[in-house]
Scaffold this motif. Structure first.
Motif, PDB file in Angstrom:
ATOM      1  N   PRO A  41       0.807  -1.222   0.000  1.00  0.00           N
ATOM      2  CA  PRO A  41       0.000   0.000   0.000  1.00  0.00           C
ATOM      3  C   PRO A  41       0.840   1.271   0.000  1.00  0.00           C
ATOM      4  O   PRO A  41       0.442   2.277  -0.583  1.00  0.00           O
ATOM      5  N   THR A  44       1.400   2.512  -3.474  1.00  0.00           N
ATOM      6  CA  THR A  44       0.242   2.719  -4.347  1.00  0.00           C
ATOM      7  C   THR A  44       0.437   3.874  -5.338  1.00  0.00           C
ATOM      8  O   THR A  44       0.150   3.712  -6.527  1.00  0.00           O
ATOM      9  N   LEU A  76      -7.039  -0.866  -8.585  1.00  0.00           N
ATOM     10  CA  LEU A  76      -7.470  -0.017  -7.476  1.00  0.00           C
ATOM     11  C   LEU A  76      -8.759  -0.531  -6.845  1.00  0.00           C
ATOM     12  O   LEU A  76      -8.924  -0.483  -5.624  1.00  0.00           O
ATOM     13  N   ARG A  79      -7.893  -3.843  -4.995  1.00  0.00           N
ATOM     14  CA  ARG A  79      -7.104  -3.574  -3.797  1.00  0.00           C
ATOM     15  C   ARG A  79      -7.904  -2.832  -2.728  1.00  0.00           C
ATOM     16  O   ARG A  79      -7.440  -2.680  -1.596  1.00  0.00           O
ATOM     17  N   VAL A  81      -8.647   0.377  -2.279  1.00  0.00           N
ATOM     18  CA  VAL A  81      -7.889   1.520  -1.773  1.00  0.00           C
ATOM     19  C   VAL A  81      -8.837   2.453  -1.019  1.00  0.00           C
ATOM     20  O   VAL A  81     -10.050   2.430  -1.234  1.00  0.00           O
ATOM     21  N   HIS A 133      -1.631  10.845  -0.263  1.00  0.00           N
ATOM     22  CA  HIS A 133      -1.076   9.611   0.288  1.00  0.00           C
ATOM     23  C   HIS A 133      -0.026   9.907   1.349  1.00  0.00           C
ATOM     24  O   HIS A 133      -0.016   9.295   2.419  1.00  0.00           O
ATOM     25  N   SER A 262      -8.456  -1.093   3.500  1.00  0.00           N
ATOM     26  CA  SER A 262      -7.576   0.004   3.936  1.00  0.00           C
ATOM     27  C   SER A 262      -8.102   0.707   5.185  1.00  0.00           C
ATOM     28  O   SER A 262      -8.123   1.941   5.268  1.00  0.00           O
TER      29      SER A 262
END
Length: 343
Positions: A41, A44, A76, A79, A81, A133, A262
């Motif tokens: 992560p 990313t 994305l 995952r 996110v 991020h 996440s």
């Protein structure tokens, strides 16, 4: 404007490439896709940048270039996110570009006329994603004042905090890196509900910083994401009510897919806490003695023989990341020199 006939564009699906070239292309795309799915992560933004670079090259060559955007968007989604403003904006931009470039795939003149804008916009949005991020991982709150060598750090968590003898967990290694008292309140096997019940005991130590590493067992025991989030948020609130700031450790619950979507990053975004990204655990797992590449380098192993718990080397690596987070957190309150003493 006349449409080109199907087959005149390389990405239009009609070009007759040789079978070996076609197989090679499929293998290359599959390998690249697998690598991006397995990326940490913390990587990313760079994973997204890799797909955008492929897209940009194809755009400069005059190709429709919608395929790498579609694969990036799929990664994305898979995952899971965090649904933050910049990430949602990126998803919308990717979806729009995919639709437009697919629709115009046989209209090279139109693609060429819009090429500058279609190159600049996704990279501008990527810049926002990168900034967001990085901001998520750093606490931006005005933090505590008067940080001293005597300021107490309490670590609460499960077996990765508690340690498995002869290893005493990362708090023991952390106490050797910092001059501050470090108290280990780790208990093997606990979930966030039990950790929340322990907070009165944690706060009796008068901590300046509470390091929270818990939540993995919530998933293993079938607890919901919502209850796990509520417990973690309450732990953060109780810490702050007691005058402590929080370092939250991100817990990986899968290498490709995170079933808790996440969670810690979402909490870090909403509560503005210092986050230790889950690279801390993924990297030591890669050095497991029971699976490659760690099994090929036993002297570099970071996990115990059970392949789950850190050994002293692994705990020290975790402690280094926590110590870095402590330094970043304390620096915001003007105590950077004190935080770095004794490292």
């Amino acid at each position: 404007m006349a449409y080109q006939t199907k087959g005149t564009q390389p990405d239009g699906g009609g070009v007759d490439v040789g079978p070996m070239r076609r197989i090679g292309r499929i293998l290359a795309i599959g390998g690249f896709l697998s690598l991006t799915l397995l990326s940490f992560p913390s990587m990313t933004p760079w994973m997204i940048a890799a797909w955008l670079l492929v897209y940009s090259v194809l755009v400069m060559k005059g190709r429709p270039a919608w395929v790498p955007l579609a694969l990036c968007l799929a990664v994305l989604v898979v995952r899971l996110v965090p649904r933050t403003p910049a990430m949602l904006t990126l998803g919308a931009v990717l979806l729009y570009l995919i639709a437009v470039r697919f629709h115009w795939r046989y209209m090279p003149a139109r693609l060429l006329s819009w090429r500058p804008l279609m190159l600049v916009v996704p990279w501008l949005v990527w810049g926002a994603v990168f900034w967001e991020h990085e901001a998520i991982e750093d606490c931006g709150r005005p933090t505590f004042q008067g940080w001293k060598d005597t300021s107490v750090i309490v670590c609460i968590g499960d077996s990765l905090t508690d340690g498995m003898l002869p290893d005493r967990g990362y708090p023991d290694a952390l106490s050797q890196m910092l001059p501050n008292p470090v108290i280990n309140e780790g208990v093997s096997g606990i979930a966030t509900r039990q950790a929340l019940d322990m907070m009165p005991r944690v706060m009796k130590h008068g901590p300046a910083i509470v390091v929270i590493e818990v939540g993995g067992h919530d998933f293993l025991k079938g607890y919901s994401r919502a209850s796990t989030k509520a417990n973690l948020v309450r732990m953060i609130d109780l810490s702050r009510e007691g005058g402590a700031e929080v370092i939250l450790m991100e817990i990986p619950r899968g290498f490709m897919i995170d079933p808790f979507a996440s969670l810690e990053r979402e909490i870090a975004y909403e509560k503005d806490v210092q986050l230790v990204d889950d690279t801390w655990l993924r990297q030591i797992v890669l050095m497991s003695p029971i699976a490659p590449p760690g099994m090929w380098m036993p002297e570099s192993s970071r996990l115990s023989d059970d392949g789950i718990h850190s050994n002293p080397k692994g705990s020290r690596e975790i402690a280094e990341r926590v110590a870095e987070a402590v330094g970043q957190l304390v620096a915001a309150s003007g105590g950077a020199e004190a935080a770095g003493t004794g490292r």
